[in-house]
Design a protein around this motif. Structure first.
Motif, PDB file in Angstrom:
ATOM      1  N   ASN A   1      58.001 203.226   5.656  1.00  0.00           N
ATOM      2  CA  ASN A   1      58.908 203.661   6.782  1.00  0.00           C
ATOM      3  C   ASN A   1      59.638 202.488   7.294  1.00  0.00           C
TER       4      ASN A   1
ATOM      5  N   SER B   1      63.966 201.387   7.024  1.00  0.00           N
ATOM      6  CA  SER B   1      65.073 202.195   7.807  1.00  0.00           C
ATOM      7  C   SER B   1      65.275 201.352   9.222  1.00  0.00           C
TER       8      SER B   1
ATOM      9  N   LYS C   1      66.790 198.194   9.363  1.00  0.00           N
ATOM     10  CA  LYS C   1      68.363 198.246   9.271  1.00  0.00           C
ATOM     11  C   LYS C   1      68.908 198.542  10.743  1.00  0.00           C
TER      12      LYS C   1
ATOM     13  N   GLU D   1      66.144 194.956  -0.592  1.00  0.00           N
ATOM     14  CA  GLU D   1      65.100 196.012  -0.347  1.00  0.00           C
ATOM     15  C   GLU D   1      63.681 195.614  -1.428  1.00  0.00           C
TER      16      GLU D   1
END
Length: 871
Positions: free
Chosen positions: A657, A660, A663, A690
C-alpha cells in the motif's frame, strides 16, 4: 718449692702474639664500613690482609659491632617497631618515600645513636663474638619483635646483646616477677622464694627489688636493668647471661650487686628511659616525628596527584606539553592544573616551593610517575571488573576492531555478565589490544591469550558477539568457530545492529537509481559545506534542519541526511535559486558556483527524485528506532527478534500500500517548487520506477533481514520457552520436559552440565505460577533475587543468567572507539598502548574510577617505589 707468682717469658710472648693477631685481623674493618661495595672489592684485591676482616666484622641489618684495638663501637638502629596493621604498613611504605625524598633525610642514612665504651687490654679478647652466633642473635631478636609474648617473660631466652628495638620493647613492658609458682629445690634442698622480691631494712620497712626477675627455664634470677643496658655481661651473678641460683648466698650477693657502680648506672638509665618513653622524648620518637611529618606530607601530595590524574583521564584531556618544568608556559595541562591548585591548596603550594628552592630533587611530577599512577589506578579498576566476572562465573566477550590515528589495528574487549546479587546486566571495558594478524586464526589466538592473561576460564564463556566481518563470523575459519571448537557453549550471536545496518546497505546498493539518489544527496551537502558563504545562505533558508553528509558505513544514520530534504524541500530549492541568481558571483569561481547550483536544481526538480526521497525517508524512519533499540545492553534475543519481525511486517505492508502514498506526498512537494506532480505520461516510466526501484529495494531488504537474522531464530528455538515463563502453565508436561532436556543437552560439554533437566522441569512447574504475564527474563530474574528465591530455583536462575549473558550487539565496543579518537589523536599518536588502555579504562569506566580509594593507590605506589630496604 712454692708455685710461681709470675708468668714465664714464653707465656708473655704468647699473650703478646695473640693480641697482635687480634689487632691485625681488624685492619681495614672500619674502611669497609665507610666505603661502597665496589670500593671494598677493589681494596680487597689490593690488600690481602683484608680477607680476614669478614670473620671478625660483626654486622646485622639493625646493629653492627666493630673492634678497633681496645675501642668497642656500637651503633643502634632507630627503626620503628614492626606492626602488622595495614595503616602501619602504609606508614612504613611512605616512610621509605619520605626518607629518600625529603630535604631532611635526602641522601643520608637514618639518624643513629652511638655509644663509645672503653675496655682494658685484658678484656679485648672477650669482645670477639663469632659471626654465626651474631646471626643467630639477630634472628632471635627479630623473633622477639614479631612474637614478643613468647620470650619476654623468661630472661633466659633474652639475647646476650640487645638491639635498641628489643630493649625498648622490654622496657615498655617492664620486668615480670613470677610469684604464683611452686619453685623447685636444688641439690642443697634450697629454692627461690618470693620474699627475695623485697628488701627488709633494719627499721622493718620493706622496699621492692623491682629489678629482680626469675627464670623458670633455668631456675635462676637476673637483674633486669643490667641485662637491658650492659654492653659486656659479667661472668657470674644476676647481671650475667646465665643468671644466679646460689640460693644460700643470694642475699649477700644482692648487697654487693646493689651497691655496684654498674648497677646504679644501669638502674638510673632504666628509670630515665621509662620517663622518656612516657613523655615520648626518645631519640627514636624525635626521628619518628620527622618521618611522620614527611610521610603525611608525601601522602597528601600523592593523593592530590592521583585525583588530578583521574579527573584528567575521565575528561580525555592531554597531559603533557612541550615543557616538563613547573611554571613555564606550554608545560601541559597536568602541570598547569597543579600550579592552579597550588594557589588554593597549601600542600601543593609547599611542594612547589620546595621544588623551586631546590630543597628537594624528588618531586613525583615527571612523565614516568604519571604513567605509573595511571597504570595503578587503571589496573585497580580492571581488577575490580575481573573480580566481579569471576564471582558470577558466566560471561560473554564482545569484540570490535578499528585502526587508530597511528594506523595500528586496535581491538576493543568488552566483558558482559549478569550480577548474581541483583540480576542486572553489566558490560565493562577491559582494554585495547593491538593486533597484527587480522585473520580468524590470528585473532582467535590473540583473544585466547588475553583471556589466559586475565585469568578468566574460557570454559565459562557463554556468548560471543562480533561484527559481521568474514574473519569474525566465518563458519569454517572465523573467530567464532575456533572458539566454539574449544567451548561449544560459547554461543555466537552476530551484532544485530550491524546486521540491520547491512540490510540497509544491501537495499541502498541494489540498483543504479538507488546509488544515484544517494550520490545527489551527498552532492547537495558538499556544495553548501564547501563554502562558508554558501553555508550562510543555507542557514538563512533552512534555520531548523541543516544538511548532513551521507555516511558510507552507518546507513541507518542516513535518515539525518534525508530528513531536512524531506521536510524543507522547498526552502532548499529556494536556496539554490538564490545562489543561481546571485549577481555578486562573478569571475570563474562565481560562474562555477552558479553552474553547480543549476546542475543540482536539475537533479532535484525531478518527480522521480522527489519520490525517492519519500521512499527512503519512510523506510529509514521505521528502521532507525529499531537500530537504536538494538544497541541497548538490556536487549535480549527475543526482544531483538520481535523488533526485526516488526520491520519485516512494516516492509510487507509498505510494499502493498505504500506506493500510492508515496505519489501523493511527492505531488505535494512538486507543487511547492512548481513542477509537474506526476511521472511523465509514458506508462513505462512510472512502472519501471515502481518495479525496479520501489519493489526491488523493499524485496532486497526483506530477504536480507531473513538471512541475516536467521541466527536469532536458532537461539529462540533453544531458549524461547524461558522468555515468557508465565505461559508454561498451559503447556503439557511432556512438551515442557522435552524442552528442558534439549536445553540441558545444549548446556552440556565434556561430561559437565550447567543445569539438571528434571530439576529445571520441576522448578518451572511451580515458578510459572508466580510470574506475571509477558514478563521478560530480566524481570523474572529480578523477582528471584528480590525475594531471595535463588536457592529454591537454582536451575531457573542459572538458565536466565545464561540467556541474559548472551549479547545481541557490539555497540559497547564500538562506543569505546569514540574515546580512542579523543585520547589518541594526531597530537598524541606516539602514545604507548599501555598508557592508552589505562586512560581509556579511567575514561570509559569513570564511575568505577571515582569509587577508588586514592589512599590505597598511594599505598600500592609507595610499596613499589620505596627505595629504603626494610630489613
Amino acid at each position: 718449692m712454692a708455685s710461681r707468682k709470675r708468668l714465664s717469658g714464653c707465656e708473655y710472648k704468647k699473650i703478646r702474639e695473640a693480641k697482635q693477631k687480634c689487632i691485625d685481623k681488624q685492619v681495614g674493618s672500619f674502611t669497609k664500613f665507610l666505603l661502597k661495595p665496589t670500593e671494598i672489592h677493589q681494596s680487597n684485591s689490593n690488600d690481602k690482609s683484608l680477607e680476614a676482616v669478614s670473620s671478625d666484622f660483626k654486622m646485622s641489618p639493625n646493629k653492627f659491632s666493630l673492634n678497633v684495638n681496645n675501642i668497642h663501637l656500637t651503633t643502634i638502629s632507630t627503626a620503628p617497631l614492626k606492626s602488622s596493621s595495614q595503616d602501619q604498613q602504609l606508614n612504613c611504605n611512605i616512610d621509605c618515600l619520605a626518607s629518600t625524598s625529603s630535604s631532611i633525610t635526602h641522601n643520608t642514612s637514618p639518624t643513629k645513636e652511638f655509644e663509645l665504651v672503653s675496655y682494658s687490654d685484658s678484656d679485648s679478647t672477650n669482645l670477639n663474638i663469632s659471626i654465626d652466633k651474631n646471626v643467630d642473635d639477630y634472628y632471635l631478636q627479630r623473633n622477639i619483635l614479631e612474637n614478643p609474648v613468647d620470650v619476654h617473660d623468661d630472661p633466659s631466652y633474652w639475647p646476650l646483646k640487645l638491639i635498641d628495638s628489643v630493649r625498648m620493647l622490654f622496657i615498655k613492658k617492664g620486668p615480670i616477677q613470677i610469684k604464683a609458682l611452686n619453685f623447685p629445690k636444688n641439690h642443697e634442698n634450697r629454692k627461690f622464694s618470693v620474699t627475695y622480691y623485697q628488701c627488709v631494712l633494719k627499721n622493718g620497712e620493706h622496699f621492692e627489688r623491682s629489678w629482680l626477675v626469675y627464670s623458670i627455664n633455668n631456675d635462676a634470677v637476673y637483674c633486669f636493668c643490667c641485662r637491658m643496658f650492659s654492653v659486656k655481661l659479667s661472668d657470674t651473678g644476676v647481671a650475667s647471661g646465665i643468671g644466679y641460683n646460689d640460693w644460700k648466698n643470694l642475699t649477700a650477693h644482692f648487697k654487693i650487686h646493689k651497691m655496684s657502680k654498674t648497677h646504679i648506672l644501669y638502674y638510673s638509665n632504666w628509670q630515665e628511659m621509662l620517663i622518656r618513653l612516657k613523655l615520648n622524648q626518645t631519640i627514636d620518637s624525635q626521628n619518628q616525628k620527622i618521618i611522620d611529618s614527611e610521610r603525611k606530607r608525601w601522602k597528601a601530595v600523592l593523593v592530590r596527584l592521583c585525583a588530578i590524574l583521574r579527573c584528567m583521564a575521565a575528561q580525555n584531556l592531554a597531559f603533557r606539553g612541550t615543557s616538563s618544568v613547573i611554571h613555564p608556559s606550554h608545560n601541559g595541562n597536568f602541570l598547569k592544573l597543579i600550579e592552579c591548585f597550588s594557589l588554593f591548596d597549601n600542600v601543593l603550594k609547599d611542594h612547589l616551593e620546595k621544588i623551586k628552592n631546590k630543597e628537594q630533587h624528588v618531586h613525583y611530577l615527571g612523565l614516568q610517575i604519571q604513567n605509573e599512577l595511571i597504570s595503578l589506578m587503571s589496573e585497580k579498576v580492571k581488577s575490580n571488573i575481573l573480580t566481579m566476572v569471576k564471582d558470577v562465573k558466566y560471561y560473554s566477550i564482545i569484540l570490535y576492531c578499528t585502526p587508530d590515528c597511528s594506523h595500528s589495528e586496535q581491538m576493543s574487549i568488552i566483558l558482559r555478565f549478569v550480577s548474581t546479587t541483583t540480576g542486572i546486566v553489566h558490560e565493562h571495558f577491559i582494554g585495547f589490544i593491538e593486533v597484527f594478524d587480522k585473520t580468524g586464526a590470528g585473532l582467535s589466538v590473540r583473544i585466547i591469550k588475553e583471556l589466559i592473561d586475565l585469568k578468566i576460564n574460557i570454559n565459562d564463556m557463554r556468548g560471543q558477539s562480533y561484527d559481521n566481518g568474514s574473519n569474525m563470523r566465518g563458519k569454517q575459519n572465523g573467530v567464532q568457530k575456533r572458539i566454539l571448537n574449544i567451548n561449544p557453549r560459547a554461543f555466537y550471536v552476530p551484532c544485530n545492529s550491524h546486521s540491520l545496518n547491512l540490510v540497509i546497505n544491501d537495499a541502498g546498493k541494489c540498483n543504479v537509481d538507488a546509488i544515484s539518489f544517494f550520490g545527489i544527496v551527498q552532492k547537495l551537502y558538499v556544495f553548501f559545506s564547501a563554502s562558508t558563504d554558501r553555508w550562510k545562505v543555507l542557514l538563512k533558508f533552512l534555520p531548523k534542519l541543516t544538511l548532513k553528509r551521507v555516511c558510507d558505513t552507518h546507513w541507518e544514520s542516513i535518515i539525518d541526511a534525508i530528513r531536512p530534504i524531506r521536510h524543507q524541500f522547498g526552502k532548499m530549492y529556494d536556496a539554490l535559486i538564490h545562489i543561481k541568481e546571485d549577481l555578486n558571483l562573478t569571475g570563474s569561481h562565481g560562474l562555477q558556483t552558479k553552474s553547480d547550483a543549476c546542475a543540482l536544481l536539475k537533479n532535484i526538480c525531478d518527480f522521480k527524485f522527489i519520490s525517492s526521497v519519500i521512499v527512503w525517508y519512510d523506510i529509514l524512519s521505521a528502521v532507525n528506532p529499531i537500530s537504536k533499540q538494538l544497541q541497548s545492553i538490556h536487549y535480549d534475543i527475543q526482544m531483538a527478534l520481535k523488533s526485526v519481525s516488526s520491520i519485516v511486517e512494516f516492509l510487507k505492508e509498505y510494499r502493498q500500500n505504500g506506493f500510492s502514498k508515496v505519489k501523493i506526498a511527492a505531488k505535494e512537494i512538486a507543487l511547492l517548487i512548481e513542477i509537474p506532480g506526476k511521472f511523465p505520461e509514458e506508462y513505462q516510466v512510472q512502472k519501471k520506477f515502481e518495479v525496479e526501484f520501489f519493489y526491488t529495494i523493499i524485496d532486497t531488504a526483506i530477504n536480507s533481514l531473513r538471512e541475516r537474522f536467521d541466527q536469532l531464530n536458532h537461539h529462540c528455538l533453544n531458549f524461547g520457552f524461558l522468555y515468557n515463563i508465565n505461559l508454561l502453565k498451559n503447556w503439557e508436561h511432556e512438551t515442557l520436559l522435552n524442552h528442558c532436556k534439549d536445553l540441558a543437552i545444549l548446556l552440556s560439554a565434556k561430561e559437565t552440565s550447567d543445569i539438571d533437566a528434571i530439576e529445571l522441569f520441576e522448578e518451572l512447574k511451580i515458578f510459572c505460577q508466580l510470574t506475571e504475564p509477558n514478563s521478560s527474563p530480566d524481570k523474572n530474574l529480578e523477582l528471584i533475587y528480590n525475594k531471595k528465591l535463588q536457592e529454591i530455583y537454582p536451575n531457573i536462575t542459572i538458565s536466565l543468567r545464561i540467556i541474559l549473558t548472551i549479547p545481541v550487539t557490539v555497540a559497547s565496543a564500538e562506543r569505546s572507539f569514540s574515546k580512542l579518537k579523543l585520547i589518541k589523536n594526531h597530537l598524541r599518536s606516539t602514545m604507548s598502548n599501555k598508557r592508552l588502555t589505562g586512560l581509556a579504562l579511567l575514561s570509559i569506566e569513570s564511575d568505577m574510577a571515582q569509587e577508588l580509594d586514592l589512599e590505597d593507590i598511594v599505598q600500592d605506589f609507595s610499596s613499589k617505589k620505596a627505595r629504603k630496604v626494610n630489613f
